[in-house]
Enzyme design. Structure first.
Site, mmCIF file in Angstrom:
data_model
loop_
_atom_site.group_PDB
_atom_site.id
_atom_site.type_symbol
_atom_site.label_atom_id
_atom_site.label_comp_id
_atom_site.label_asym_id
_atom_site.label_seq_id
_atom_site.Cartn_x
_atom_site.Cartn_y
_atom_site.Cartn_z
ATOM 1 N N GLU A 14 1.050 -1.338 -0.027
ATOM 2 C CA GLU A 14 0.026 0.148 -0.020
ATOM 3 C C GLU A 14 0.713 1.230 0.005
ATOM 4 O O GLU A 14 0.440 2.063 -0.681
ATOM 5 C CB GLU A 14 -1.076 -0.058 1.338
ATOM 6 C CG GLU A 14 -2.134 -0.867 0.808
ATOM 7 C CD GLU A 14 -1.828 -2.514 1.371
ATOM 8 O OE1 GLU A 14 -0.603 -2.529 2.002
ATOM 9 O OE2 GLU A 14 -2.827 -3.263 1.089
ATOM 10 N N HIS A 68 -11.503 -4.684 8.338
ATOM 11 C CA HIS A 68 -11.865 -4.465 6.950
ATOM 12 C C HIS A 68 -13.079 -3.494 7.080
ATOM 13 O O HIS A 68 -13.803 -3.910 6.233
ATOM 14 C CB HIS A 68 -12.045 -5.790 6.385
ATOM 15 C CG HIS A 68 -10.722 -6.621 5.971
ATOM 16 N ND1 HIS A 68 -10.050 -7.203 7.010
ATOM 17 C CD2 HIS A 68 -10.080 -6.705 5.098
ATOM 18 C CE1 HIS A 68 -8.762 -7.776 6.342
ATOM 19 N NE2 HIS A 68 -9.039 -7.462 5.144
#
Lengths: 327, 327
Positions: free
Chosen positions: B60, B129
């Protein structure tokens, strides 16, 4: 110590003399900053690259204006090597509107995008993914430029380093990772913080070329960088060059340097990159002692002029506070 | 008009922008043949190829950083993060680099990139998440933050985000992907910083964004049966925030409930509430400003607990009634 200056192709004697001067400009710039910081004339913090002139000047020596660099918190040398002028740099450190960042960036954020300096960076390893992005643009737009990405030994333990080098590798990007291993990430000795002999060895983990350079020898730096630049321009992907060098000063101004010895410092000062290059140039009949001294004085004068420019430049006003937050 | 899903609307905006401008490309994890974690880029690699639908490793920081660097050098990248929770890993590149580059460099350079990422709970994906971390990024000057609640808005706002010369965080709500709305096939743009009144009313204003908008509309429908008229204002972009539309609505109704899914403590609703309290609308308030937000716990896995964590329609109905009883 190398005395050979014939190693680098396509470098004129004039260019070598320019590089000699550039190294003095870097040296005098940071020594002046050191002095002004001690006197309270420059605030914030500064990270000086005295002793690391060869790695900056050598890595940028064969770059064009179109080529890019990303730099670090210890970035004054990279900035000068990429073509920045000391007057606007000094003005920036003085917080003046004539500075490269209009006084809003300071020592750690000097950028000159027009000539390919994508900026110094206050975050360790922060500029590495950014350099990969710059190289991605070159590849996608089929530009010919390369991106030289400077960082220190400490940055190679950050996740961003590994993510970025891996990305550059799988995408064959034209980027040259230049690790200036000055033995310390703040107070952390590189041998305590990594378990590899050479940081360049890490290149193998990403399937890219790695090379160790004598970071205090500008000729070696030029040669190693030149090879990497050639590979990048030929579409052969990234390289990792480790420049073994040393910062003569502490990490920043608050550093009492308790983690190292005077002996170690003296040992490295004996490997002064500027002195070494001067000997090489004199030996090769490119410079005389007199000419070398003239150049040294001219570099010193350039810094004095830069200081005058900075001191006579205006301060920003409160109206400047909220400008340039958004494009 | 043609009805398509929110997900299709996002894909259509991406495809139209990519057809129009070669500088626009997407990078992210599994966005190629796989089509993205939520299927948004499905089929795009066939049309645009792997160069512009650039599949990345799980990295990321590298993804965001490559986007920043390529944006700074002339591309208009769109980075996709699979879940907005992973912005934690990309945050240096977004908060310290993308957001600040232009300001730090004294107005030089720009970072025209979009970071698209699905946020929110409701899928049973539990604590890592399911978060809504928009307040983190909205806090950082230099970033813009978008939160569309319909496919129509998503398409128009995404186009504006791609056209914008600043880094934009574009939140897509994962439980909205399947919802349908009228979306014109042609290109259109919704300016960042323009709220939308999703329903007009006279008694109470609900300021809601993302998945809270359909819930607010449902609550309004229920309340209408009891003779209570609710106005639903969707800011659509948190930065820049359309203060005027919110203030005007609250001045009209005299009561306001601010609702979001993110944890209430330190959430963006606090900012909206404070803004209202500091504005001319304060004089028109007939009841204290009411905030609805997520519970002060991580998002739980159990479906009932997950539901209880975030404001639901009955919570909104209750909140509206409370403001009415505090006359």
């Amino acid at each position: 110590m190398t005395k050979d200056v014939t190693l680098v192709p396509d470098v004129s004697q004039d260019k070598l003399v320019d590089l000699y001067k550039q190294m003095w400009v870097i040296r005098f710039f940071d020594e002046k900053v050191d002095e002004f910081f001690a006197k309270g004339m420059i605030h914030g913090t500064t990270h000086l690259a005295v002793g690391q002139e060869a790695s900056a000047a050598g890595a940028c020596a064969l770059l064009d204006n179109e080529d890019k660099i990303t730099s670090t918190h210890r970035g004054h040398g990279h900035c000068i090597a990429k073509g920045a002028t000391p007057d606007k740099m000094m003005a920036e450190l003085f917080g003046r509107t004539t500075g490269y960042c209009k006084g809003k960036g300071g020592s750690m954020h000097i950028a000159d995008i027009d000539i390919g300096n994508l900026g110094a960076n206050g975050i360790v390893a922060g500029g590495i993914p950014l350099a990969v992005g710059s190289a991605l643009t070159a590849k996608m737009k089929k530009h010919d430029y390369v991106t030289v990405c400077f960082f220190g030994d400490g940055a190679t333990n950050e996740g961003s380093f590994h993510e970025a080098v891996n990305l550059a590798s799988i995408w064959d990007l034209p980027v040259i990772f230049v690790c200036e291993n000055n033995l310390y990430g703040m107070s952390g000795n590189v041998n305590e913080m990594t378990n590899v002999k050479n940081i360049a060895d890490r290149a193998a983990a990403y399937g890219i070329q790695g090379a160790v350079a004598d970071g205090n020898d500008i000729v070696d730096m030029m040669n190693k960088t030149n090879d990497a630049v050639d590979r990048a321009r030929n579409g052969e992907g990234p390289s990792l060059i480790e420049a073994k060098t040393y910062r003569w000063k502490g990490h920043s101004k608050s550093d009492a340097k308790k983690y190292r010895t005077r002996e170690e410092e003296n040992e490295w000062k004996a490997k002064d990159p500027i002195k070494r290059f001067r000997e090489v140039l004199i030996e090769a009949d490119i410079l005389t002692e007199e000419k070398a001294e003239e150049i040294r004085k001219a570099a010193k004068k350039e810094i004095e002029d830069a200081v005058e420019f900075a001191e006579n430049s205006p301060m920003p006003t409160e109206d400047d506070l909220l400008t340039d937050v958004y494009a | 008009m043609r009805e398509i899903t929110y997900s299709e609307a996002v894909r259509e905006a991406l495809s139209q922008e990519m057809r129009k401008n070669d500088d626009v490309f997407i990078l992210g994890e599994d966005i190629g043949v796989y089509g993205g974690a939520f299927g948004v880029t499905r089929g795009m690699i066939e049309e645009f190829g792997p160069d512009r639908i650039r599949n990345t490793p799980i990295s990321e920081s590298g993804i965001a950083g490559a986007a920043v660097g390529s944006a700074l050098t002339g591309m208009r990248p769109i980075a996709e993060l699979q879940f907005s929770d992973f912005i934690t890993i990309a945050l240096d590149q977004m908060a310290n680099q993308a957001a600040k580059i232009r300001y730090m460099y004294g107005g030089k350079g720009k970072v025209p990139m979009v970071l698209r990422t699905p946020s929110g709970s409701g899928t049973g994906a539990a604590a890592q998440h399911s978060q809504s971390l928009e307040a983190w990024v909205a806090h950082v000057p230099g970033l813009k933050v978008v939160q569309p609640s319909t496919g129509y808005d998503a398409k128009g706002l995404l186009k504006a985000a791609i056209d914008d010369d600043n880094p934009v965080i574009f939140y897509e709500h994962k439980t909205l992907y399947g919802t349908k709305s009228d979306v014109p096939e042609e290109q259109y743009s919704i300016p960042l910083g323009q709220a939308d009144i999703k329903r007009e009313g006279t008694d109470v204003t609900i300021v809601a964004y993302a998945v809270m908008v359909p819930r607010a509309l449902e609550a309004a429908k229920e309340l209408e049966k009891e003779g209570i008229s609710v106005e639903v204002v969707d800011p659509r972009t948190l930065v820049p925030l359309d203060k005027e539309t919110i203030v005007k609505s609250v001045s009209k109704t005299g009561r306001v409930v601010v609702a979001h899914e993110a944890v209430k403590r330190g959430g963006y609703g606090g900012e909206i509430a404070s803004m209202i309290a500091e504005s001319d609308a304060f004089d028109f308030l007939d009841a204290p400003i009411k905030r609805l937000g997520g519970a002060e716990s991580p998002i739980p896995y159990n479906p009932e607990l997950e539901k209880a964590h975030v404001p639901q329609v009955p919570d909104m109905i209750k909140a509206v009634k409370e403001t009415l009883n505090k006359a």
